[in-house]
Design a protein around this motif. Structure first.
Motif, PDB file in Angstrom:
ATOM      1  N   VAL A   1      10.395 -93.197 -40.001  1.00 22.43           N
ATOM      2  CA  VAL A   1       9.871 -92.884 -38.657  1.00 22.43           C
ATOM      3  C   VAL A   1      10.791 -91.865 -37.985  1.00 22.43           C
ATOM      4  O   VAL A   1      12.013 -91.995 -38.051  1.00 22.43           O
ATOM      5  CB  VAL A   1       9.812 -94.158 -37.765  1.00 22.43           C
ATOM      6  N   VAL A   2      10.198 -90.868 -37.344  1.00 25.45           N
ATOM      7  CA  VAL A   2      10.971 -89.899 -36.563  1.00 25.45           C
ATOM      8  C   VAL A   2      10.424 -89.898 -35.140  1.00 25.45           C
ATOM      9  O   VAL A   2       9.217 -89.745 -34.936  1.00 25.45           O
ATOM     10  CB  VAL A   2      10.864 -88.478 -37.182  1.00 25.45           C
ATOM     11  N   SER A   3      11.324 -90.114 -34.176  1.00 24.78           N
ATOM     12  CA  SER A   3      10.892 -89.995 -32.782  1.00 24.78           C
ATOM     13  C   SER A   3      11.601 -88.797 -32.172  1.00 24.78           C
ATOM     14  O   SER A   3      12.591 -88.305 -32.717  1.00 24.78           O
ATOM     15  CB  SER A   3      11.207 -91.280 -32.006  1.00 24.78           C
ATOM     16  N   PHE A   4      11.067 -88.318 -31.066  1.00 25.94           N
ATOM     17  CA  PHE A   4      11.719 -87.165 -30.425  1.00 25.94           C
ATOM     18  C   PHE A   4      11.438 -87.170 -28.934  1.00 25.94           C
ATOM     19  O   PHE A   4      10.521 -87.828 -28.451  1.00 25.94           O
ATOM     20  CB  PHE A   4      11.291 -85.841 -31.067  1.00 25.94           C
ATOM     21  N   THR A   5      12.295 -86.433 -28.222  1.00 28.70           N
ATOM     22  CA  THR A   5      12.159 -86.302 -26.775  1.00 28.70           C
ATOM     23  C   THR A   5      12.416 -84.847 -26.405  1.00 28.70           C
ATOM     24  O   THR A   5      12.750 -84.042 -27.266  1.00 28.70           O
ATOM     25  CB  THR A   5      13.146 -87.261 -26.069  1.00 28.70           C
ATOM     26  N   PHE A   6      12.220 -84.494 -25.133  1.00 26.39           N
ATOM     27  CA  PHE A   6      12.443 -83.128 -24.634  1.00 26.39           C
ATOM     28  C   PHE A   6      11.426 -82.129 -25.185  1.00 26.39           C
ATOM     29  O   PHE A   6      11.755 -80.959 -25.367  1.00 26.39           O
ATOM     30  CB  PHE A   6      13.846 -82.593 -24.982  1.00 26.39           C
ATOM     31  N   GLY A   7      10.223 -82.584 -25.509  1.00 27.43           N
ATOM     32  CA  GLY A   7       9.219 -81.620 -25.957  1.00 27.43           C
ATOM     33  C   GLY A   7       8.489 -82.108 -27.180  1.00 27.43           C
ATOM     34  O   GLY A   7       8.518 -83.298 -27.504  1.00 27.43           O
TER      35      GLY A   7
ATOM     36  N   THR B   1       7.687 -88.482 -26.853  1.00 28.14           N
ATOM     37  CA  THR B   1       7.943 -89.055 -25.525  1.00 28.14           C
ATOM     38  C   THR B   1       7.171 -88.283 -24.465  1.00 28.14           C
ATOM     39  O   THR B   1       7.241 -87.053 -24.415  1.00 28.14           O
ATOM     40  CB  THR B   1       9.453 -88.964 -25.192  1.00 28.14           C
ATOM     41  N   ALA B   2       6.467 -89.030 -23.588  1.00 30.47           N
ATOM     42  CA  ALA B   2       5.711 -88.403 -22.495  1.00 30.47           C
ATOM     43  C   ALA B   2       6.090 -89.050 -21.172  1.00 30.47           C
ATOM     44  O   ALA B   2       6.307 -90.266 -21.104  1.00 30.47           O
ATOM     45  CB  ALA B   2       4.210 -88.592 -22.736  1.00 30.47           C
TER      46      ALA B   2
ATOM     47  N   GLU C   1       1.489 -84.675 -20.591  1.00 25.40           N
ATOM     48  CA  GLU C   1       2.373 -84.585 -21.764  1.00 25.40           C
ATOM     49  C   GLU C   1       1.845 -85.468 -22.906  1.00 25.40           C
ATOM     50  O   GLU C   1       1.888 -85.072 -24.075  1.00 25.40           O
ATOM     51  CB  GLU C   1       3.799 -85.015 -21.386  1.00 25.40           C
ATOM     52  N   ALA C   2       1.346 -86.645 -22.544  1.00 26.32           N
ATOM     53  CA  ALA C   2       0.816 -87.551 -23.582  1.00 26.32           C
ATOM     54  C   ALA C   2      -0.344 -86.882 -24.318  1.00 26.32           C
ATOM     55  O   ALA C   2      -0.445 -86.940 -25.554  1.00 26.32           O
ATOM     56  CB  ALA C   2       0.375 -88.861 -22.945  1.00 26.32           C
ATOM     57  N   LYS C   3      -1.211 -86.218 -23.558  1.00 27.19           N
ATOM     58  CA  LYS C   3      -2.364 -85.552 -24.198  1.00 27.19           C
ATOM     59  C   LYS C   3      -1.905 -84.405 -25.089  1.00 27.19           C
ATOM     60  O   LYS C   3      -2.465 -84.166 -26.166  1.00 27.19           O
ATOM     61  CB  LYS C   3      -3.335 -85.044 -23.117  1.00 27.19           C
ATOM     62  N   GLN C   4      -0.876 -83.718 -24.655  1.00 28.04           N
ATOM     63  CA  GLN C   4      -0.337 -82.618 -25.475  1.00 28.04           C
ATOM     64  C   GLN C   4       0.201 -83.159 -26.808  1.00 28.04           C
ATOM     65  O   GLN C   4      -0.044 -82.595 -27.875  1.00 28.04           O
ATOM     66  CB  GLN C   4       0.782 -81.906 -24.685  1.00 28.04           C
ATOM     67  N   LEU C   5       0.924 -84.300 -26.738  1.00 29.33           N
ATOM     68  CA  LEU C   5       1.474 -84.903 -27.965  1.00 29.33           C
ATOM     69  C   LEU C   5       0.336 -85.317 -28.897  1.00 29.33           C
ATOM     70  O   LEU C   5       0.374 -85.051 -30.105  1.00 29.33           O
ATOM     71  CB  LEU C   5       2.335 -86.129 -27.613  1.00 29.33           C
ATOM     72  N   GLU C   6      -0.689 -85.948 -28.310  1.00 33.54           N
ATOM     73  CA  GLU C   6      -1.808 -86.381 -29.157  1.00 33.54           C
ATOM     74  C   GLU C   6      -2.508 -85.181 -29.786  1.00 33.54           C
ATOM     75  O   GLU C   6      -2.862 -85.205 -30.975  1.00 33.54           O
ATOM     76  CB  GLU C   6      -2.814 -87.212 -28.348  1.00 33.54           C
TER      77      GLU C   6
ATOM     78  N   HIS D   1      18.037 -89.527 -20.095  1.00 31.33           N
ATOM     79  CA  HIS D   1      17.304 -88.298 -19.750  1.00 31.33           C
ATOM     80  C   HIS D   1      15.801 -88.513 -19.656  1.00 31.33           C
ATOM     81  O   HIS D   1      15.227 -89.282 -20.423  1.00 31.33           O
ATOM     82  CB  HIS D   1      17.580 -87.219 -20.812  1.00 31.33           C
ATOM     83  N   ARG D   2      15.209 -87.790 -18.765  1.00 29.52           N
ATOM     84  CA  ARG D   2      13.758 -87.726 -18.708  1.00 29.52           C
ATOM     85  C   ARG D   2      13.287 -86.913 -19.923  1.00 29.52           C
ATOM     86  O   ARG D   2      13.842 -85.866 -20.239  1.00 29.52           O
ATOM     87  CB  ARG D   2      13.275 -87.015 -17.421  1.00 29.52           C
ATOM     88  N   GLY D   3      12.210 -87.382 -20.530  1.00 27.03           N
ATOM     89  CA  GLY D   3      11.685 -86.654 -21.688  1.00 27.03           C
ATOM     90  C   GLY D   3      10.770 -85.502 -21.284  1.00 27.03           C
ATOM     91  O   GLY D   3      10.220 -84.816 -22.144  1.00 27.03           O
ATOM     92  N   THR D   4      10.661 -85.260 -19.994  1.00 27.59           N
ATOM     93  CA  THR D   4       9.741 -84.238 -19.458  1.00 27.59           C
ATOM     94  C   THR D   4       9.847 -82.892 -20.176  1.00 27.59           C
ATOM     95  O   THR D   4      10.955 -82.423 -20.442  1.00 27.59           O
ATOM     96  CB  THR D   4      10.059 -84.035 -17.963  1.00 27.59           C
ATOM     97  N   PHE D   5       8.679 -82.290 -20.465  1.00 25.88           N
ATOM     98  CA  PHE D   5       8.754 -80.974 -21.121  1.00 25.88           C
ATOM     99  C   PHE D   5       7.831 -79.923 -20.560  1.00 25.88           C
ATOM    100  O   PHE D   5       7.836 -78.790 -21.023  1.00 25.88           O
ATOM    101  CB  PHE D   5       8.587 -81.115 -22.636  1.00 25.88           C
ATOM    102  N   PHE D   6       7.030 -80.255 -19.560  1.00 20.13           N
ATOM    103  CA  PHE D   6       6.295 -79.184 -18.857  1.00 20.13           C
ATOM    104  C   PHE D   6       7.081 -78.850 -17.599  1.00 20.13           C
ATOM    105  O   PHE D   6       7.258 -79.711 -16.732  1.00 20.13           O
ATOM    106  CB  PHE D   6       4.887 -79.646 -18.473  1.00 20.13           C
ATOM    107  N   PHE D   7       7.533 -77.626 -17.503  1.00 20.91           N
ATOM    108  CA  PHE D   7       8.385 -77.285 -16.361  1.00 20.91           C
ATOM    109  C   PHE D   7       7.657 -76.406 -15.337  1.00 20.91           C
ATOM    110  O   PHE D   7       8.269 -75.842 -14.456  1.00 20.91           O
ATOM    111  CB  PHE D   7       9.679 -76.616 -16.849  1.00 20.91           C
ATOM    112  N   ASP D   8       6.338 -76.287 -15.489  1.00 24.16           N
ATOM    113  CA  ASP D   8       5.569 -75.484 -14.545  1.00 24.16           C
ATOM    114  C   ASP D   8       5.042 -76.342 -13.387  1.00 24.16           C
ATOM    115  O   ASP D   8       4.171 -75.917 -12.633  1.00 24.16           O
ATOM    116  CB  ASP D   8       4.400 -74.793 -15.259  1.00 24.16           C
ATOM    117  N   GLU D   9       5.532 -77.570 -13.294  1.00 25.46           N
ATOM    118  CA  GLU D   9       5.138 -78.456 -12.195  1.00 25.46           C
ATOM    119  C   GLU D   9       6.360 -79.276 -11.817  1.00 25.46           C
ATOM    120  O   GLU D   9       7.309 -79.363 -12.592  1.00 25.46           O
ATOM    121  CB  GLU D   9       3.993 -79.386 -12.634  1.00 25.46           C
ATOM    122  N   PRO D  10       6.352 -79.871 -10.598  1.00 26.07           N
ATOM    123  CA  PRO D  10       7.516 -80.672 -10.212  1.00 26.07           C
ATOM    124  C   PRO D  10       7.744 -81.813 -11.205  1.00 26.07           C
ATOM    125  O   PRO D  10       6.794 -82.264 -11.858  1.00 26.07           O
ATOM    126  CB  PRO D  10       7.123 -81.227  -8.836  1.00 26.07           C
ATOM    127  N   LEU D  11       8.992 -82.266 -11.304  1.00 20.65           N
ATOM    128  CA  LEU D  11       9.332 -83.343 -12.252  1.00 20.65           C
ATOM    129  C   LEU D  11       8.413 -84.552 -12.042  1.00 20.65           C
ATOM    130  O   LEU D  11       8.346 -85.088 -10.938  1.00 20.65           O
ATOM    131  CB  LEU D  11      10.780 -83.775 -12.012  1.00 20.65           C
TER     132      LEU D  11
END
Ligand SMILES: Cc1cc2nc3c(=O)[nH]c(=O)nc-3n(C[C@H](O)[C@H](O)[C@H](O)COP(=O)(O)O)c2cc1C
Length: 353
Positions: free
Chosen positions: A130-136, A156-157, A162-167, A184-194
């Protein structure tokens, strides 16, 4: 098949319980203890060299023959503006001098280039399950290669988007990380507020919008919170802060103590240590860096600059200049072995009956 059974089948675990990867805290011993109890341990290797990654995987394998996850940071290295980064380092030196803290300077010209892509080869050759990832999201070619090798992928979403992007990129499981979560927040869309969505709101909305199983993360510390997450539609849970004070945690004694003594309001989101938003218990370093009003460079450049300060602080068992990453419920973390923590969580969740 319900989503929990789907998750159990995918991960080949006994219980739908994942120990969150916690860089700087999680050890191979913690990962193995969780996997040996029937959960899924997660080994963090974000920012680690290929050699160190291999070494950590082999150490974990020596301690368990059960599946475990390896966790990557899915970001790319930013360009380095040497003058701007040097100016930030100079400001940090003023702080450490004021407090008399040892501060070996980072040679900015020689900052290491991290790339998860080099680690992907190792994960494949080591047959990591299993591989998990964060930050994008890792790139499409890596997703394909890992899938071709039979590896299950967890992303991570922190929002439905973000969840829809991962799917949409074919990721098998999604960790929905509520704002309560430590680290850390796993957030990866930076075109909107956190996104600052609590798990109570995030889990049902993510579950409604994606068809893959969802792991709930953020504030899950015991049977009550596991059951709540499952009622909200999670297929399983990912638990981090509950292991902060475990015997197998790398955290210094002062960190464990401050977590124990913390109250619900003690953790804050800060960019002080790495430039990325992360939740931890406030200390002198947060306060001093916030006063600087920095124009934060892209991750991980500030992180690289603060590593020597944190190391010096930890050597002195000084909690004021190191990261005290912790979730909003960290106070509930227990001083026990990781195996005991897992067994308690399983019993309280009613999974052992
Ligand atoms: C000390 C610490 C370090 C963390 N490091 C990582 C990491 O390396 N990779 C990652 O995906 N998440 C990391 N996280 C976030 C966790 O995966 C998870 O989202 C979080 O712990 C869940 O919330 P909780 O702390 O309330 O259980 C870290 C969290 C903590 C507390």
């Amino acid at each position: 098949m319900n989503r929990t059974n789907q998750l159990i089948n995918l991960l080949k675990v006994k219980y739908p319980l994942v120990q969150a990867p916690m860089l700087g805290v999680t050890t191979p011993e913690m990962v193995a203890a969780v996997s040996n109890e029937g959960g899924l341990g997660s080994l963090p290797v974000g920012l680690q060299s290929p050699e160190k990654t291999l070494d950590l995987i082999r150490k974990t394998k020596a301690l368990t023959d059960k599946p475990f996850a390896v966790n990557l940071f899915a970001h790319d290295m930013p360009a380095i503006d040497v003058a701007a980064i040097s100016a930030i380092q100079d400001k940090l030196v003023v702080i450490t001098n004021r407090y008399g803290l040892e501060h070996p300077l980072v040679d900015i010209e020689k900052l290491q280039h991290y790339s998860y892509r080099e680690q992907v080869e190792i994960l494949i050759s080591e047959h990591v399950p299993v591989v998990s990832f964060t930050f994008g999201v890792i790139d499409a070619e890596s997703i394909q290669r890992l899938h071709d090798a039979g590896i299950v992928l967890i992303g991570t979403a922190t929002s439905v988007r973000e969840a829809k992007q991962l799917e949409s990129m074919g990721i098998d499981l999604i960790t929905a990380q509520g704002i309560e979560a430590g680290g850390h927040r796993g957030t990866f869309f930076f075109d909107e507020p956190l996104p600052q969505i609590g798990a109570m709101s995030l889990i049902p909305q993510v579950v409604d919008e994606v068809s893959v199983p969802v792991l709930a993360a953020g504030g899950i510390m015991d049977g009550r919170t596991i059951k709540a997450a499952m009622i909200l539609g999670a297929a399983g849970v990912q638990v981090g802060s509950a292991f902060l004070r475990s015997n197998e945690s790398l955290s210094i004694d002062n960190y464990k103590q401050v977590v124990h003594e913390s109250v619900d309001t003690d953790t804050v989101l800060t960019r002080a240590f790495s430039g990325r938003w992360a939740r931890g218990i406030r200390n002198t370093f947060h306060n001093e860096v916030e006063k600087l009003n920095l124009d934060f460079p892209a991750y991980p450049l500030l992180n690289d600059l603060t590593v020597p300060i944190r190391t010096a602080s930890q050597k002195l068992n000084n909690k004021e200049f190191t990261t005290l990453w912790a979730g909003q419920s960290a106070h509930l973390a227990k001083l026990k072995t990781s195996a005991e923590i897992v067994r308690e969580l399983i019993a309280e969740a009613g999974w052992s009956e």
